[in-house]
Design a protein around this motif. Structure first.
Motif, short mmCIF file in Angstrom:
data_model
loop_
_atom_site.label_atom_id
_atom_site.label_comp_id
_atom_site.label_asym_id
_atom_site.label_seq_id
_atom_site.Cartn_x
_atom_site.Cartn_y
_atom_site.Cartn_z
N UNK A 120 0.82 -1.21 0.00
CA UNK A 120 0.00 0.00 0.00
C UNK A 120 0.85 1.26 0.00
N UNK A 121 2.08 1.17 0.50
CA UNK A 121 2.98 2.33 0.49
C UNK A 121 3.69 2.49 -0.85
N UNK A 122 3.43 1.57 -1.79
CA UNK A 122 4.09 1.63 -3.10
C UNK A 122 5.47 1.04 -3.11
N UNK A 123 5.81 0.27 -2.07
CA UNK A 123 7.15 -0.31 -1.97
C UNK A 123 7.06 -1.83 -2.11
N UNK A 124 8.23 -2.46 -1.98
CA UNK A 124 8.29 -3.92 -2.10
C UNK A 124 9.07 -4.47 -0.91
N UNK A 125 9.63 -5.66 -1.08
CA UNK A 125 10.28 -6.35 0.03
C UNK A 125 11.39 -5.54 0.69
N UNK A 126 12.00 -4.61 -0.04
CA UNK A 126 13.10 -3.83 0.52
C UNK A 126 12.62 -2.57 1.25
N UNK A 127 11.35 -2.51 1.58
CA UNK A 127 10.80 -1.36 2.30
C UNK A 127 11.42 -1.25 3.69
N UNK A 128 11.53 -0.04 4.23
CA UNK A 128 12.03 0.13 5.60
C UNK A 128 11.06 -0.44 6.62
N UNK A 129 11.52 -0.58 7.83
CA UNK A 129 10.75 -1.27 8.87
C UNK A 129 9.42 -0.59 9.16
N UNK A 130 9.35 0.73 9.02
CA UNK A 130 8.10 1.41 9.37
C UNK A 130 6.93 0.94 8.53
N UNK A 131 7.20 0.54 7.29
CA UNK A 131 6.11 0.07 6.42
C UNK A 131 5.51 -1.24 6.95
N UNK A 132 6.33 -2.04 7.61
CA UNK A 132 5.85 -3.29 8.20
C UNK A 132 5.12 -3.04 9.52
N UNK A 133 5.32 -1.86 10.11
CA UNK A 133 4.69 -1.53 11.40
C UNK A 133 3.28 -0.96 11.25
N UNK A 134 2.87 -0.65 10.05
CA UNK A 134 1.57 0.01 9.86
C UNK A 134 0.41 -0.81 10.42
N UNK A 135 0.35 -2.14 10.24
CA UNK A 135 -0.76 -2.89 10.85
C UNK A 135 -0.80 -2.76 12.38
N UNK A 136 0.34 -2.67 13.02
CA UNK A 136 0.35 -2.50 14.48
C UNK A 136 -0.18 -1.14 14.87
N UNK A 137 0.21 -0.11 14.12
CA UNK A 137 -0.32 1.23 14.38
C UNK A 137 -1.83 1.24 14.17
N UNK A 138 -2.29 0.64 13.08
CA UNK A 138 -3.73 0.58 12.81
C UNK A 138 -4.45 -0.20 13.91
N UNK A 139 -3.85 -1.31 14.37
CA UNK A 139 -4.46 -2.10 15.43
C UNK A 139 -4.57 -1.32 16.73
N UNK A 140 -3.53 -0.55 17.05
CA UNK A 140 -3.55 0.26 18.27
C UNK A 140 -4.61 1.35 18.18
N UNK A 141 -4.71 1.99 17.01
CA UNK A 141 -5.72 3.03 16.82
C UNK A 141 -7.13 2.44 16.92
N UNK A 142 -7.34 1.29 16.28
CA UNK A 142 -8.63 0.62 16.37
C UNK A 142 -8.95 0.24 17.82
N UNK A 143 -7.95 -0.19 18.55
CA UNK A 143 -8.16 -0.59 19.95
C UNK A 143 -8.61 0.59 20.79
N UNK A 144 -8.00 1.74 20.58
CA UNK A 144 -8.41 2.94 21.30
C UNK A 144 -9.85 3.31 20.94
#
Length: 583
Positions: A120-144
């Motif tokens: 979704x960020x327009x990147x591929x396997x070599x994306x930086x770690x923050x791109x992999x963290x987006x589901x956790x951020x979304x999960x935390x926001x949904x939890x709140x």
């Protein structure tokens, strides 16, 4: 009856909180500040939409600092992200692997979400770690947001807002929002299920088809993310509630006739596919070796006795924990009340089970945090928080103590570890310490709701300091990051192959590449002696074996760089040499 919820002011409120007759306010700035905070809180909570938007903005302010600047964290985050990365590299979205090793501990859900977020960020396997963290951020926001919804449905807009505010400010959820792991998104699915269980239990009229479908979809996603944990929480809640009601009739409106097939359609295909692909080894590893090992004994040096979570939660659930302790007498007295009983049926069985399991990690009890936050918020709404007794004042001191330790202790620690003076961190730390002390001062005047609000406002200041400025500057701790930088500086060609002797952290593989060879000193020597563009990272204790294995060709190689750092997993300082063919 409170204007904002179902609870009248408790006639048995602890000493120190007046409940009858007008209370003459003290003419000082603390009283004026408390009045202003509570007035604005009531005004904000007069509209569900305003309260929700304000809560989401506050959560973002708490969760975003450090989100894209903190390097990959060992070991779980780096393992999850690397396995997701390999799915994109290979195109195999069924099997779960870390390099050539199987990773059959958790189902596939979080890996798919991480792949989707990277894409979704327009990147591929070599994306930086923050791109992999987006589901956790979304999960935390949904939890709140879902905590707000559940708290509102169980009490009032204000009690839901206070519960959500505590969730956003809590230390543990803030950590999970920044890690590419399962727990924040799992919590969101659990909250969705618990919300709909409350709707069935409270209204007794059954769920609409849309809500019924959502119940079973949330269950399915929770199972795909972390297996049976969501089922444990929901089933234990159902059992306790059904025992109280002496009936399961309140579950008739769950929509199971169409929901259960929907659940199976979502979950069965992958569970069947991974079983066939691995000759059912996935189930032997995930159930037999991982889950049962954690239940039987403390796995991976994480064993601890019962009661550990109770003690640790004072810090991990801060600031919710402080106000929950001050509310526990009222909560117990009100246990027969429908909303309190439901929250206890959610909280206590889950907590007890995790306390009894020998393997303990702080995030395991995260599914219980919303129930605890809702109970605390209901006590605040009922004006029944005990603060005036000696023990109450001692517990209340945890508000400024945590703020001072984290706010000022962390930048001082940065000086000792890195020799760096961070004026911004010290400034933010002073602000956080000041807010913590102010919260305590307000609390001792009996203005508990204002005190809780101030304690929560301390959190984003602390997290901006800790996650936003201090953690990224701890270079000695981020060894893999240093090694990656050094490899890029001294590599003899653009496409270099790398071996690492004596250092096998998953973050190194994520940063340098899936083909990184994790070996010993002799293996690294054999690796660099082969033809090709190669480089060896050799930990100090592996250097004698490495140099000996080079033999007569020792003179063909040079140490191009040295890296030193502190390894958190093991707690020791390490030194590394980077060796390459002489240029």
């Amino acid at each position: 009856m409170s204007d904002f919820g179902p609870f009248s002011v408790d006639p048995n409120s602890p000493p120190g909180y007046q409940t009858t007759g007008p209370q003459k306010p003290e003419a000082d700035w603390i009283t004026s500040l408390s009045d202003s905070i509570e007035h604005h809180l009531s005004s904000l909570c007069s509209s569900r939409t305003k309260a929700f938007i304000a809560l989401m903005l506050f959560a973002l302010v708490c969760f975003l600092p450090g989100f894209n600047s903190i390097p990959p964290v060992d070991r779980d985050e780096a393992r999850f992200a690397q396995a997701s990365k390999q799915m994109m590299e290979t195109g195999d979205y069924v099997d779960i692997r870390f390099q050539d090793e199987t990773r059959y501990k958790k189902p596939v859900g979080i890996y798919w979400l991480q792949v989707a977020s990277v894409k979704a960020t327009g990147q591929d396997w070599d994306a930086p770690i923050w791109a992999y963290r987006i589901p956790s951020l979304a999960g935390a926001m949904l939890s709140v947001g879902l905590t707000f919804l559940v708290g509102m449905r169980m009490g009032s807009v204000r009690s839901g807002f206070l519960a959500g505010l505590g969730m956003a400010a809590a230390i543990l959820l803030g950590v999970e929002a920044r890690l590419a792991k399962t727990d924040a998104m799992l919590l969101a699915t659990i909250l969705a299920v618990q919300w709909l269980l409350w709707e069935m239990y409270d209204l007794r009229s059954g769920l609409s088809k849309g809500k019924g479908a959502l119940l079973w979809v949330a269950l399915a996603f929770g199972v795909l993310i972390k297996g049976p944990i969501i089922l444990m929480v929901s089933i234990m809640t159902i059992i306790i509630l059904s025992i109280r009601e002496r009936s399961v009739g309140w579950l008739k409106g769950s929509g199971w006739k169409y929901g259960l097939p929907l659940f199976l359609v979502i979950t069965i295909p992958w569970f069947l596919a991974i079983g066939i692909k691995t000759d059912w080894a996935f189930y032997m590893d995930s159930i037999g070796k991982d889950m049962m090992a954690k239940v039987a004994s403390g796995k991976e040096s994480h064993g601890a006795p019962p009661g550990t979570y109770l003690a640790a939660s004072i810090g991990t659930f801060w600031p919710i924990s402080v106000f929950f302790i001050l509310s526990v007498v009222w909560i117990w007295k009100q246990r027969a009340q429908r909303t309190v009983f439901f929250a206890l049926a959610w909280l206590l069985p889950t907590w007890i089970i995790f306390e009894l399991v020998p393997t303990k990690l702080p995030h395991y009890v995260l599914p219980a945090m919303p129930a605890l936050a809702i109970l605390m918020a209901e006590a605040l709404e009922a004006r029944a928080t005990s603060w005036a007794s000696l023990w109450g004042r001692i517990v209340s001191l945890l508000i400024p103590i945590v703020a001072v330790i984290l706010g000022l202790g962390a930048p001082i620690g940065l000086i000792f570890i890195e020799g760096i003076i961070n004026p911004a961190a010290f400034g933010l730390g002073l602000v956080a310490a000041g807010l913590g002390l102010l919260s305590y001062a307000v609390l001792t005047r009996g203005r508990v709701m204002a005190a809780f609000t101030l304690a929560c406002l301390t959190a984003p200041v602390l997290y901006l300091s800790l996650h936003g400025t201090i953690f990224p500057q701890l270079r000695s701790v981020w060894i893999s990051n240093q090694l990656q930088e050094s490899v890029n500086m001294v590599k003899p060609c653009e496409s270099v192959e790398v071996a690492s002797a004596g250092y096998s952290e998953p973050s190194l593989v994520f940063l340098i590449g899936t083909d990184t060879l994790l070996t010993n000193g002799k293996g690294a020597a054999d690796f660099v002696k082969e033809a090709g563009c190669r480089l060896a990272i050799v930990e100090q204790q592996q250097q004698p074996a490495f140099l000996e294995a080079l033999g007569d060709r020792r003179g063909d190689f040079e140490q191009a760089a040295t890296v030193e750092g502190y390894k958190l997993n093991g707690g020791k300082w390490q030194s590394f040499g980077l060796y390459r063919y002489k240029m």
